[in-house]
Design a protein around this motif. Structure first.
Motif, PDB file in Angstrom:
ATOM      1  N   HIS A 169      37.091  48.913 -21.647  1.00 24.43           N
ATOM      2  CA  HIS A 169      37.769  49.650 -20.583  1.00 24.43           C
ATOM      3  C   HIS A 169      36.904  49.776 -19.335  1.00 24.43           C
ATOM      4  O   HIS A 169      37.364  49.533 -18.215  1.00 24.43           O
ATOM      5  CB  HIS A 169      38.168  51.040 -21.089  1.00 24.43           C
TER       6      HIS A 169
ATOM      7  N   CYS B 168      44.536  54.541 -17.760  1.00 23.29           N
ATOM      8  CA  CYS B 168      44.074  54.497 -19.148  1.00 23.29           C
ATOM      9  C   CYS B 168      42.592  54.126 -19.225  1.00 23.29           C
ATOM     10  O   CYS B 168      41.815  54.768 -19.946  1.00 23.29           O
ATOM     11  CB  CYS B 168      44.924  53.502 -19.929  1.00 23.29           C
TER      12      CYS B 168
ATOM     13  N   ARG C 199      39.622  56.502 -20.651  1.00 25.44           N
ATOM     14  CA  ARG C 199      38.868  56.086 -21.837  1.00 25.44           C
ATOM     15  C   ARG C 199      37.397  55.836 -21.519  1.00 25.44           C
ATOM     16  O   ARG C 199      36.591  55.660 -22.438  1.00 25.44           O
ATOM     17  CB  ARG C 199      39.502  54.837 -22.443  1.00 25.44           C
ATOM     18  N   SER C 200      37.059  55.797 -20.234  1.00 20.71           N
ATOM     19  CA  SER C 200      35.658  55.653 -19.824  1.00 20.71           C
ATOM     20  C   SER C 200      35.034  57.013 -19.506  1.00 20.71           C
ATOM     21  O   SER C 200      33.933  57.082 -18.946  1.00 20.71           O
ATOM     22  CB  SER C 200      35.556  54.739 -18.596  1.00 20.71           C
TER      23      SER C 200
ATOM     24  N   ARG D  53      38.050  61.424 -16.336  1.00 25.29           N
ATOM     25  CA  ARG D  53      39.374  62.042 -16.311  1.00 25.29           C
ATOM     26  C   ARG D  53      39.815  62.374 -14.896  1.00 25.29           C
ATOM     27  O   ARG D  53      40.991  62.223 -14.558  1.00 25.29           O
ATOM     28  CB  ARG D  53      39.369  63.307 -17.179  1.00 25.29           C
TER      29      ARG D  53
ATOM     30  N   VAL E 168      46.141  62.286 -20.664  1.00 24.22           N
ATOM     31  CA  VAL E 168      44.929  62.667 -19.938  1.00 24.22           C
ATOM     32  C   VAL E 168      44.900  64.180 -19.733  1.00 24.22           C
ATOM     33  O   VAL E 168      43.866  64.837 -19.923  1.00 24.22           O
ATOM     34  CB  VAL E 168      44.845  61.925 -18.591  1.00 24.22           C
TER      35      VAL E 168
ATOM     36  N   GLU F 117      43.618  63.948 -24.510  1.00 21.54           N
ATOM     37  CA  GLU F 117      43.732  62.947 -25.567  1.00 21.54           C
ATOM     38  C   GLU F 117      43.368  61.564 -25.046  1.00 21.54           C
ATOM     39  O   GLU F 117      43.362  61.318 -23.834  1.00 21.54           O
ATOM     40  CB  GLU F 117      45.172  62.936 -26.113  1.00 21.54           C
ATOM     41  N   GLN F 118      43.095  60.649 -25.966  1.00 18.58           N
ATOM     42  CA  GLN F 118      42.842  59.264 -25.582  1.00 18.58           C
ATOM     43  C   GLN F 118      44.187  58.571 -25.336  1.00 18.58           C
ATOM     44  O   GLN F 118      44.999  58.449 -26.262  1.00 18.58           O
ATOM     45  CB  GLN F 118      42.090  58.527 -26.699  1.00 18.58           C
TER      46      GLN F 118
ATOM     47  N   ARG G 272      47.131  55.876 -24.947  1.00 14.20           N
ATOM     48  CA  ARG G 272      47.425  54.611 -25.620  1.00 14.20           C
ATOM     49  C   ARG G 272      47.600  53.509 -24.579  1.00 14.20           C
ATOM     50  O   ARG G 272      48.274  53.699 -23.572  1.00 14.20           O
ATOM     51  CB  ARG G 272      48.702  54.749 -26.446  1.00 14.20           C
ATOM     52  N   THR G 273      46.989  52.356 -24.808  1.00 10.33           N
ATOM     53  CA  THR G 273      47.108  51.228 -23.893  1.00 10.33           C
ATOM     54  C   THR G 273      48.430  50.513 -24.125  1.00 10.33           C
ATOM     55  O   THR G 273      48.688  50.031 -25.229  1.00 10.33           O
ATOM     56  CB  THR G 273      45.959  50.221 -24.101  1.00 10.33           C
TER      57      THR G 273
END
Length: 295
Positions: free
Chosen positions: A180, A206, A210-211, A214, A247, A251-252, A254-255
């Motif tokens: 990511h 995303c 994920r990096s 936020r 976000v 939560e993480q 989904r891609t």
């Protein structure tokens, strides 16, 4: 053996050098024969490509002359097989005999099909290499040195979609591998290049989230929402909204897959572009002789 390039400026390589016809309409004719390599191109289709709705009375014979020049030009090359015709007369037109390994488009189709099958089979790590090699075949817009008529324009548009599909699959494969952070710069460039493509906005949000970024992810979402609302009067897509919600909830996200809903699906495999059907031609003007191929 001659090698033909369509994914960028049209070129013919042989004998250690690359070359192409200099006459614009001869170049158009060659491009049309190549993009439908191994299939008959009707003489009427060549005429439509060269002159559109207003062909001269001499169009058929002039187009036949261009085909004759291409035939001589190809067979005169030292690498051409002396005992085999390359450009054949096949009523109602002509067929350029091209082996898959001679045409970059055929190699691209094969690599794209291979990469997509691997990705669909859950083998993202194996899919990256053929997809990267497919994209490396491109050196610019398709047939960049050709003044495209309306027939070739439809083929060029389809080729651009094929390239976008390969790029999207490669990005999806790398995201599945957790890359990511490495993709953020590329995704920002794609958002700037295609600002109304919500899939790229979704992936950027995303990838930032994920990096661990936020704030940047939320800022990217609000930028996309404002752009869609101001320019198009649209609300964010369900996929983009879902990532935004994730976000906000910490939560993480989904891609989303590249091919959700066949979003970017395009025909793959050798000869895929040959299945394009040009727009219907208007009736030929009265007095214009019917086009018949000649040897």
């Amino acid at each position: 053996m001659l090698h033909y390039k369509l994914l960028g400026p049209l070129e013919v390589a042989g004998g250690g050098s690359a070359f192409a016809p200099t006459a614009p309409r001869v170049l158009n004719t060659l491009a049309l024969l190549l993009v439908r390599g191994g299939r008959v191109v009707p003489l009427d289709t060549i005429i439509e490509e060269l002159w559109g709705d207003d062909p001269p009375r001499s169009a058929a014979r002039t187009a036949q002359t261009y085909v004759y020049q291409i035939r001589r030009w190809l067979t005169a090359d030292a690498t051409a097989a002396e005992d085999e015709d390359v450009l054949l007369t096949r009523p109602p037109g002509y067929l350029l005999r091209v082996a898959p390994e001679q045409l970059d488009l055929s190699r691209f189709d094969r690599l794209l099909a291979e990469g997509r099958a691997l990705l669909q089979g859950g083998r993202a790590a194996d899919a990256v290499d053929p997809l990267c090699r497919a994209l490396e075949l491109w050196t610019g817009p398709p047939m960049a040195n050709v003044e495209l008529g309306r027939v070739l324009e439809s083929h060029a548009a389809a080729l651009d979609e094929h390239r976008a599909h390969a790029l999207n699959l490669r990005i999806e494969a790398e995201l599945r591998l957790g890359r990511h952070r490495e993709l953020i710069g590329e995704l920002r460039s794609l958002v700037a290049l295609k600002p109304y493509d919500e899939w790229y906005h979704t992936l950027l949000v995303c990838a930032l989230a994920r990096s661990g970024r936020r704030y940047d992810a939320l800022e990217a979402f609000h930028t996309a929402r404002h752009l869609l609302a101001e320019d198009l009067g649209l609300s964010p897509s369900p996929e983009l909204s879902e990532v935004h919600t994730a976000v906000l909830q910490g939560e993480q996200p989904r891609t989303p897959p590249a091919c959700a809903g066949d979003r970017t699906a395009a025909p793959t495999g050798p000869g895929a572009v040959n299945r394009i059907v040009p727009r219907p031609r208007p009736p030929r003007r009265a007095g214009l002789p019917s086009a018949q191929p000649v040897h």
